[in-house]
Design an enzyme around this catalytic site. Structure first.
Site, PDB file in Angstrom:
ATOM      1  N   GLY A  34      45.434  33.256  32.607  1.00 49.12           N
ATOM      2  CA  GLY A  34      44.000  33.506  32.802  1.00 49.12           C
ATOM      3  C   GLY A  34      43.769  34.232  34.110  1.00 49.12           C
ATOM      4  O   GLY A  34      44.061  33.718  35.180  1.00 49.12           O
ATOM      5  N   VAL A  93      38.727  33.156  38.913  1.00 49.66           N
ATOM      6  CA  VAL A  93      39.587  32.284  39.717  1.00 49.66           C
ATOM      7  C   VAL A  93      41.053  32.736  39.652  1.00 49.66           C
ATOM      8  O   VAL A  93      41.710  32.882  40.684  1.00 49.66           O
ATOM      9  CB  VAL A  93      39.482  30.814  39.251  1.00 49.66           C
ATOM     10  CG1 VAL A  93      40.362  29.931  40.130  1.00 49.66           C
ATOM     11  CG2 VAL A  93      38.041  30.324  39.317  1.00 49.66           C
ATOM     12  N   LYS A 115      26.560  19.374  33.016  1.00 50.03           N
ATOM     13  CA  LYS A 115      27.022  20.697  32.573  1.00 50.03           C
ATOM     14  C   LYS A 115      26.053  21.211  31.516  1.00 50.03           C
ATOM     15  O   LYS A 115      25.507  20.435  30.723  1.00 50.03           O
ATOM     16  CB  LYS A 115      28.416  20.555  31.949  1.00 50.03           C
ATOM     17  CG  LYS A 115      29.149  21.847  31.795  1.00 50.03           C
ATOM     18  CD  LYS A 115      29.868  22.262  33.061  1.00 50.03           C
ATOM     19  CE  LYS A 115      30.482  23.636  32.928  1.00 50.03           C
ATOM     20  NZ  LYS A 115      31.184  24.065  34.123  1.00 50.03           N
ATOM     21  N   GLY A 165      40.707  35.572  35.165  1.00 49.14           N
ATOM     22  CA  GLY A 165      39.268  35.737  35.392  1.00 49.14           C
ATOM     23  C   GLY A 165      38.971  35.624  36.874  1.00 49.14           C
ATOM     24  O   GLY A 165      39.834  35.895  37.719  1.00 49.14           O
TER      25      GLY A 165
HETATM   26  P1  NAD Z   1      36.494  33.461  33.686  1.00 51.22           P
HETATM   27  O1  NAD Z   1      35.676  33.432  32.458  1.00 51.22           O
HETATM   28  O2  NAD Z   1      36.137  34.391  34.793  1.00 51.22           O
HETATM   29  O3  NAD Z   1      38.032  33.767  33.318  1.00 51.22           O
HETATM   30  C1  NAD Z   1      38.711  33.178  32.265  1.00 51.22           C
HETATM   31  C2  NAD Z   1      39.888  34.105  31.975  1.00 51.22           C
HETATM   32  O4  NAD Z   1      40.720  33.481  30.996  1.00 51.22           O
HETATM   33  C3  NAD Z   1      39.474  35.459  31.398  1.00 51.22           C
HETATM   34  O5  NAD Z   1      40.188  36.501  32.053  1.00 51.22           O
HETATM   35  C4  NAD Z   1      39.858  35.371  29.928  1.00 51.22           C
HETATM   36  O6  NAD Z   1      40.188  36.621  29.366  1.00 51.22           O
HETATM   37  C5  NAD Z   1      41.060  34.464  30.018  1.00 51.22           C
HETATM   38  N1  NAD Z   1      41.369  33.747  28.778  1.00 51.22           N
HETATM   39  C6  NAD Z   1      40.515  33.151  27.911  1.00 51.22           C
HETATM   40  N2  NAD Z   1      41.198  32.592  26.915  1.00 51.22           N
HETATM   41  C7  NAD Z   1      42.515  32.841  27.147  1.00 51.22           C
HETATM   42  C8  NAD Z   1      43.721  32.512  26.485  1.00 51.22           C
HETATM   43  N3  NAD Z   1      43.730  31.836  25.348  1.00 51.22           N
HETATM   44  N4  NAD Z   1      44.881  32.942  27.035  1.00 51.22           N
HETATM   45  C9  NAD Z   1      44.900  33.633  28.187  1.00 51.22           C
HETATM   46  N5  NAD Z   1      43.786  33.971  28.863  1.00 51.22           N
HETATM   47  C10 NAD Z   1      42.621  33.579  28.351  1.00 51.22           C
HETATM   48  O7  NAD Z   1      36.549  31.936  34.207  1.00 51.22           O
HETATM   49  P2  NAD Z   1      36.870  31.434  35.687  1.00 51.22           P
HETATM   50  O8  NAD Z   1      35.593  31.275  36.416  1.00 51.22           O
HETATM   51  O9  NAD Z   1      37.981  32.222  36.276  1.00 51.22           O
HETATM   52  O10 NAD Z   1      37.380  29.946  35.364  1.00 51.22           O
HETATM   53  C11 NAD Z   1      38.669  29.741  34.832  1.00 51.22           C
HETATM   54  C12 NAD Z   1      38.847  28.251  34.564  1.00 51.22           C
HETATM   55  O11 NAD Z   1      38.657  27.516  35.794  1.00 51.22           O
HETATM   56  C13 NAD Z   1      37.825  27.671  33.569  1.00 51.22           C
HETATM   57  O12 NAD Z   1      38.448  26.639  32.835  1.00 51.22           O
HETATM   58  C14 NAD Z   1      36.756  27.058  34.463  1.00 51.22           C
HETATM   59  O13 NAD Z   1      36.083  25.982  33.833  1.00 51.22           O
HETATM   60  C15 NAD Z   1      37.609  26.551  35.617  1.00 51.22           C
HETATM   61  N6  NAD Z   1      36.864  26.422  36.855  1.00 51.22           N
HETATM   62  C16 NAD Z   1      36.261  27.517  37.401  1.00 51.22           C
HETATM   63  C17 NAD Z   1      35.557  27.388  38.586  1.00 51.22           C
HETATM   64  C18 NAD Z   1      34.898  28.575  39.244  1.00 51.22           C
HETATM   65  O14 NAD Z   1      34.553  28.483  40.427  1.00 51.22           O
HETATM   66  N7  NAD Z   1      34.714  29.686  38.534  1.00 51.22           N
HETATM   67  C19 NAD Z   1      35.453  26.134  39.209  1.00 51.22           C
HETATM   68  C20 NAD Z   1      36.107  25.038  38.634  1.00 51.22           C
HETATM   69  C21 NAD Z   1      36.805  25.192  37.449  1.00 51.22           C
END
Ligand code: NAD
Length: 356
Positions: free
Chosen positions: A183, A187, A87, A185
């Site tokens: 959350g 995903v 990472k 985002g």
């Molecule tokens: P992202 O940055 O697109 O979205 C994260 C979301 O969480 C945002 O909308 C943000 O505003 C919100 N957020 C942050 N802190 C918060 C809080 N305290 N309370 C409520 N909402 C909050 O990230 P993502 O790509 O959607 O990934 C989300 C999670 O899934 C992360 O932990 C990431 O490591 C994990 N993940 C993602 C992927 C992927 O393909 N993107 C793969 C495996 C794991």
């Protein structure tokens, strides 16, 4: 620009877990300050996203890099991929914002590792950012002309695992099941869309009010303040924000029967999984259910035939059910069974190695 880690705080860190290599990379011209952690390459090169984040301290960034990198090894091993775990995290703040020059410097730092680490997008980084990184190194997945955004594949894996967990624990399909999504985002939003299509009832929370408003409008979701989402009277809690959402306090207030979400490192400490088990909550190990994006990226990195991704993601619920059955048989937690299964693949126990 780069130097090997010599800080004993790193060696003593609970998540150090014999990392093969930890690199601290800096580029004063662009403001880059990054940590690239390569946990294990026994099964193949370390593939893992690049998190670009404003951390409270350098120690916080180190902890994040080590924890995330370690979980990538387990994720790849459990998903049956010939990949290791690594990472990268880049530390940004108002004096050092993310810029194209910083992303290219990140690419140079990655390039110096000669392919032992392959980056991809992660929290705080985008497909466009990966295009910029790719100007300095070929060791990138997730550029717009490559694998692209892994989030839809991640959401699909979480969705399929949630469906299996709901059938396993509640003996029903997702129609009418109440899911609390934290959350929205890349995903969380995609997952909420799939749940909506499956007829689930959704409650959401995000620190970004615009994202909440969109989910309310697009999926008919209800919303609650961020601090209230984990204690919702829901069937499933889906943490899809950052890590550490399952801790002593939140578990005490948890009312869902199942936890299944995409966030990496959901358990604040290993004891938190015991707390969940004692409360009778079914915890779906995070690095298993969120492996869809890695599977998607791996197809491009390993040049696997098109069409294999979906079949591979469809195996995730099967693996989950096998782990839940083994946990029920042995009395171990699902996380402990998942850890042991993954570890046996990348660190075969000594006696097995001697027999090989
Ligand atoms: P992202 O940055 O697109 O979205 C994260 C979301 O969480 C945002 O909308 C943000 O505003 C919100 N957020 C942050 N802190 C918060 C809080 N305290 N309370 C409520 N909402 C909050 O990230 P993502 O790509 O959607 O990934 C989300 C999670 O899934 C992360 O932990 C990431 O490591 C994990 N993940 C993602 C992927 C992927 O393909 N993107 C793969 C495996 C794991």
């Amino acid at each position: 620009m780069t130097g090997a880690a010599t800080n004993t705080a790193v060696f003593d860190h609970p998540d150090f877990d014999d990392h093969e290599q930890v690199v601290f990379a800096a580029d004063p011209a662009s403001g880059l300050r990054a940590i690239i952690a390569i946990h294990d390459t026994t099964l193949g090169p370390a593939l893992g996203g690049c998190r670009i984040w404003s951390y409270g301290s350098t120690n916080e960034a180190i902890a994040d890099a080590l924890r995330l990198s370690r979980s990538m090894t387990y994720r790849a091993a459990l998903a049956g991929l010939p990949l290791g775990g690594g990472k990268a995290v880049a530390i940004i703040d108002s004096d050092r914002p993310k810029t194209p020059a910083m992303l290219r410097a990140m690419g140079q730092a990655i390039d110096r590792l000669g392919g032992r680490y392959i980056t991809a997008e992660g929290a705080g980084s985008t497909v466009t950012d990966m295009d910029e990184v790719a100007k300095a190194t070929p060791f990138v997945s997730g550029q717009s002309w490559g694998a692209g955004d892994p989030a839809p594949a991640t959401a699909r894996g979480v969705f399929l695992c949630m469906e299996a967990a709901v059938r396993h624990r509640l003996d029903r399909d997702l129609a009418g099941v109440h899911v609390a999504v934290k959350g929205l985002g890349s995903v969380g939003r995609a997952l909420a869309g799939m749940l909506h299509e499956a007829g689930a009832r959704i409650t959401v929370a995000d620190i970004d009010p615009a994202r909440v408003a969109r989910a309310r409008q697009a999926f008919g979701a209800a919303s609650v303040p961020v601090g209230a989402i984990s204690a919702m009277e829901a069937d499933v809690f889906a943490p899809c924000a950052l890590g550490g959402d399952l801790n002593e306090r939140s578990i005490a207030g948890l009312r869902a029967a199942i936890v299944c979400g995409s966030a990496s490192n959901q358990l604040a400490t290993p004891e938190d999984e015991i707390r969940l088990a004692e409360k009778g909550v079914l915890y779906c190990p995070d690095y298993l259910v969120n492996a869809g994006g890695l599977i998607h990226a791996a197809r491009h990195t390993l040049d696997l035939p098109r069409g294999t991704t979906d079949a591979h993601i469809r195996n995730l619920p099967e693996t989950l059910l096998t782990i839940l059955a083994e946990a029920a048989r042995t009395g171990a937690t699902p996380g402990a069974v998942a850890d042991r299964t993954a570890r046996d693949r990348f660190r075969p126990r000594e006696e097995l190695r001697l027999l090989a």
